[in-house]
Scaffold this motif. Sequence first.
Motif, PDB file in Angstrom:
ATOM      1  N   ASN A   1      -5.452 -23.618 -35.748  1.00  0.00           N
ATOM      2  CA  ASN A   1      -4.957 -25.395 -36.283  1.00  0.00           C
ATOM      3  C   ASN A   1      -5.897 -25.941 -37.734  1.00  0.00           C
ATOM      4  O   ASN A   1      -7.285 -25.353 -37.736  1.00  0.00           O
ATOM      5  CB  ASN A   1      -5.129 -26.680 -35.193  1.00  0.00           C
ATOM      6  N   PHE A   2      -4.691 -26.725 -38.508  1.00  0.00           N
ATOM      7  CA  PHE A   2      -5.910 -27.316 -39.290  1.00  0.00           C
ATOM      8  C   PHE A   2      -5.738 -29.006 -39.723  1.00  0.00           C
ATOM      9  O   PHE A   2      -4.543 -28.944 -40.468  1.00  0.00           O
ATOM     10  CB  PHE A   2      -5.280 -26.650 -40.615  1.00  0.00           C
ATOM     11  N   GLY A   3      -6.032 -29.341 -38.819  1.00  0.00           N
ATOM     12  CA  GLY A   3      -6.488 -30.875 -39.129  1.00  0.00           C
ATOM     13  C   GLY A   3      -5.966 -31.304 -37.543  1.00  0.00           C
ATOM     14  O   GLY A   3      -5.582 -30.174 -37.122  1.00  0.00           O
ATOM     15  N   LYS A   4      -5.524 -32.588 -37.371  1.00  0.00           N
ATOM     16  CA  LYS A   4      -5.053 -32.952 -36.117  1.00  0.00           C
ATOM     17  C   LYS A   4      -3.288 -32.083 -35.962  1.00  0.00           C
ATOM     18  O   LYS A   4      -2.734 -32.591 -36.671  1.00  0.00           O
ATOM     19  CB  LYS A   4      -4.663 -34.493 -36.462  1.00  0.00           C
ATOM     20  N   LEU A   5      -3.703 -31.794 -34.867  1.00  0.00           N
ATOM     21  CA  LEU A   5      -2.423 -30.644 -34.315  1.00  0.00           C
ATOM     22  C   LEU A   5      -1.520 -31.723 -33.025  1.00  0.00           C
ATOM     23  O   LEU A   5      -2.101 -32.580 -32.841  1.00  0.00           O
ATOM     24  CB  LEU A   5      -2.699 -29.483 -33.221  1.00  0.00           C
ATOM     25  N   ILE A   6      -0.543 -31.530 -33.961  1.00  0.00           N
ATOM     26  CA  ILE A   6       1.138 -33.091 -34.150  1.00  0.00           C
ATOM     27  C   ILE A   6       1.956 -32.660 -33.481  1.00  0.00           C
ATOM     28  O   ILE A   6       2.487 -31.317 -34.294  1.00  0.00           O
ATOM     29  CB  ILE A   6       0.831 -34.068 -34.062  1.00  0.00           C
ATOM     30  N   VAL A   7       2.775 -32.229 -31.946  1.00  0.00           N
ATOM     31  CA  VAL A   7       4.239 -32.081 -32.371  1.00  0.00           C
ATOM     32  C   VAL A   7       5.242 -33.081 -32.225  1.00  0.00           C
ATOM     33  O   VAL A   7       5.329 -33.748 -32.205  1.00  0.00           O
ATOM     34  CB  VAL A   7       4.507 -31.117 -30.705  1.00  0.00           C
ATOM     35  N   ARG A   8       5.344 -32.637 -33.343  1.00  0.00           N
ATOM     36  CA  ARG A   8       7.357 -33.400 -33.035  1.00  0.00           C
ATOM     37  C   ARG A   8       8.587 -33.250 -32.724  1.00  0.00           C
ATOM     38  O   ARG A   8       8.597 -31.976 -32.210  1.00  0.00           O
ATOM     39  CB  ARG A   8       7.265 -33.233 -34.628  1.00  0.00           C
ATOM     40  N   LEU A   9       9.064 -33.776 -32.344  1.00  0.00           N
ATOM     41  CA  LEU A   9      10.374 -33.859 -31.127  1.00  0.00           C
ATOM     42  C   LEU A   9      10.873 -33.924 -32.129  1.00  0.00           C
ATOM     43  O   LEU A   9      12.039 -33.570 -31.367  1.00  0.00           O
ATOM     44  CB  LEU A   9       9.714 -34.594 -29.598  1.00  0.00           C
ATOM     45  N   THR A  10      11.161 -34.988 -32.734  1.00  0.00           N
ATOM     46  CA  THR A  10      12.690 -35.810 -33.229  1.00  0.00           C
ATOM     47  C   THR A  10      12.863 -34.897 -34.598  1.00  0.00           C
ATOM     48  O   THR A  10      11.904 -33.992 -34.940  1.00  0.00           O
ATOM     49  CB  THR A  10      12.856 -36.998 -32.795  1.00  0.00           C
ATOM     50  N   ASP A  11      13.858 -34.911 -35.214  1.00  0.00           N
ATOM     51  CA  ASP A  11      14.535 -34.604 -36.724  1.00  0.00           C
ATOM     52  C   ASP A  11      14.364 -35.575 -37.167  1.00  0.00           C
ATOM     53  O   ASP A  11      14.168 -34.940 -38.418  1.00  0.00           O
ATOM     54  CB  ASP A  11      15.557 -33.837 -36.483  1.00  0.00           C
ATOM     55  N   ASP A  12      14.110 -37.095 -37.528  1.00  0.00           N
ATOM     56  CA  ASP A  12      14.233 -37.835 -37.877  1.00  0.00           C
ATOM     57  C   ASP A  12      12.305 -38.100 -38.193  1.00  0.00           C
ATOM     58  O   ASP A  12      12.026 -37.872 -37.845  1.00  0.00           O
ATOM     59  CB  ASP A  12      14.840 -38.677 -37.472  1.00  0.00           C
TER      60      ASP A  12
END
Length: 340
Positions: A329-340
Amino acid sequence: MAQQLSRQIVLAARPNGRPQPSDFRLEEVTLPEIQEGELLLEIQYLSLDPYMRGRMDDRKSYSPPTPVDGVMEGESIARVVLSRNADFKENDIVLSRSGWRSHMVSDGQGLTLLDQRFKPITTALGVMGMPGFTAYAGLRNIGKPQAGETVVVAAATGPVGSMVGQIAKIKGARAIGIAGGPEKCAFLKNELGFDTAIDHKAPDFAEQLAHACPDGIDVYYENVGGAVWQAVLPLLNEFARVPVCGLVAQYNSADTSGPNLLPATMRQVLSKSLTLRGFIQREFADQRPLFLEEVSTWIGEGRVQFKEDIVQGLENAPEAFTGLLEGKNFGKLIVRLTDD
């Protein structure tokens, strides 16, 4: 309303060393209808953090392990879809401990309503969330950097390490960051203002670190362990302080054989009067309001920068998490679950 379906990732098996895809399982479940005092949450962003690897093992720790077939643990940002709880209304954005899932029914306990200070909202999972507070609390209470001192931190482009270095600079200290690869090292110097950045993958890493610290190291913020710690140890000054919040280089290790390095470490602890202090950020929870006030001010003044690494889709969380443990990773790792 129709019954709500939720997708969730559970721990299918306890890993032996590096987590494998077979250690995770994606499921779909039907949630119960919300009752009086409850609310339905739609998870928008999921935080991936190294501590989750420890939860996958069945061993004694500061928190109980995730049970096999249990939902993987994790903090998230969620939208209130439906509420029968007087403390929350529809479309409120909250911080929750939902785990790796797309929806959940909550009784409202443990939820934090997010306000306008969190811009973008994902900062609640990173620079102004648990990782940022871990850096702040460890440095403020244990590291205590003074003007002119040398502060070293590994995994320096991650959400904890990047905050450590930037706070050290605010306090007037020299900040030396250790990261993997020239791109990350350039980011530390050019974007975050570290004085020096060193690539831990370089064959002469230990020599480069010693050259960058001609006056030794006063504060080493430990979140990696392994070979990096062995390079740092001989450079620590008398009365140096070492906050210890993680040992990511060792989380996947199933092999406990090898040389016993503890005697050499303890000799240094004794002869240099070193302070090594492990901690969990919740020990300093009473300082969180001050943390939010100071860090939001520093961000507004441009004194603190941050980088986020966002992956799309819950189904991609296991692969992204495994990569996190290997520094991909490069930075804070986040998973986006929504499309908006």
